[in-house]
Motif scaffolding. Sequence first.
Motif, mmCIF file in Angstrom:
data_model
loop_
_atom_site.group_PDB
_atom_site.id
_atom_site.type_symbol
_atom_site.label_atom_id
_atom_site.label_comp_id
_atom_site.label_asym_id
_atom_site.label_seq_id
_atom_site.Cartn_x
_atom_site.Cartn_y
_atom_site.Cartn_z
ATOM 1 N N THR A 1 -16.110 0.307 -31.576
ATOM 2 C CA THR A 1 -17.050 -0.715 -31.124
ATOM 3 C C THR A 1 -17.563 -1.488 -32.342
ATOM 4 O OG1 THR A 1 -18.956 0.765 -31.320
ATOM 5 C CG2 THR A 1 -17.761 0.775 -29.229
ATOM 6 N N GLU B 1 -18.152 -1.548 -25.885
ATOM 7 C CA GLU B 1 -16.726 -1.629 -25.589
ATOM 8 C C GLU B 1 -15.927 -1.580 -26.883
ATOM 9 O OE1 GLU B 1 -13.594 -4.469 -23.126
ATOM 10 O OE2 GLU B 1 -15.727 -4.976 -23.255
ATOM 11 N N LYS B 2 -14.879 -0.781 -26.889
ATOM 12 C CA LYS B 2 -14.070 -0.612 -28.109
ATOM 13 C C LYS B 2 -13.037 -1.737 -28.194
ATOM 14 C CE LYS B 2 -14.658 4.372 -28.532
ATOM 15 N NZ LYS B 2 -13.999 5.667 -28.781
#
Length: 363
Positions: free
Chosen positions: A217, A4-5
């Motif tokens: 990320t 997930e960024k």
Amino acid sequence: MAGEKTEQPTPQKLKKAKREGQIGRTQDIGAWFGMLAASILLPRTMESAMKHAEEIMVQLPDVIADPETSQALAILKEAMMGAAWAVLPLAMTMMAVGVAAAGAQGGIRVATKLFIPKFSRLNPLPGIKRMFGPQALWEGTKALIKTLVLAGVLYITTKDVVPVLMTAGQLPLTSLLGVVTDAILGLIRAASVAGIVMAAADYFVVRRRTNKQLRMTKEEVKQEYKNTEGDPLIKAQIRARQMAMARNRQMADVPTADVVLVNPTHVAVALRYEPQKGAPRVVAKGQGPLALKIRELAAEHRVPMVEDVPLARALYGSTEVGAEISAEFYGSVAKVLAFVMSLKSKGSAAGLHRSPNSATAAA
């Protein structure tokens, strides 16, 4: 979640995005500021143009009376130059405003990578996603807001002018033109101010969207740190290789030393004295296994070894390899070198010897 960024873009990521033209900016800011500047300079531009036109009109009767080609061309050239000089300040101001607006939104940079053809740009799927995504929704909302705001500005600006135009037959032509001109300029300025406010809101939305797209990320941040600062494992390997090369250079210089000071097995310091180059220099030093290796090389190449515990320790701790010894050691080292020279003259320099400094101290 993995992948997930959630991390803010690093400076390297932002720099790369600028090179590729991925900057949060809007063209509306430059356009609306340019329109506002034009509305301010337009009266002066029109006045200058009318003045040049009057000067040309004054010369027309002479051309009509004596229609020569050269004279007509001269007047045409003068008219064109006059129009250019009249419009030049407006054009330069518009260009300066556009450049300043672009610079204020992230700098002026030619994104050369955008000129490189990429087959991925021919893929219609990203375009379809943009048509029905949040960006398309914002663009549609923005267009609707623009229309409503500009309609409101038009209504407010013209509602006082319409009654004047209804009675235009009672006004002189110059007064009527003045009223219309003021109304048009007022409309442009009001629309420009409203447009600047909307463009500022659009800029913050675009900037926020771009920053979100550039987020990284945790793994990408770690990888970029490795690429920028270097992998710790690789850096350790490089340091180990550099230390090994330094040790090899030291070992190569041991046979050229004049004397090796030892302590008696823990520390070894090799000295070389070349009068033309200054004070004696440390050409190799080490402790533990490295000291043992220096002693072995010294014995192999018949380099004299002198046991002087305090001097060997002091030189090992204070002098780097390749550096001259400090002045405080001149006397002690001079006695050792003189002792070694005397041993060489007798042909018995090789091997391990007791320091003359310790003998002097004992006496």
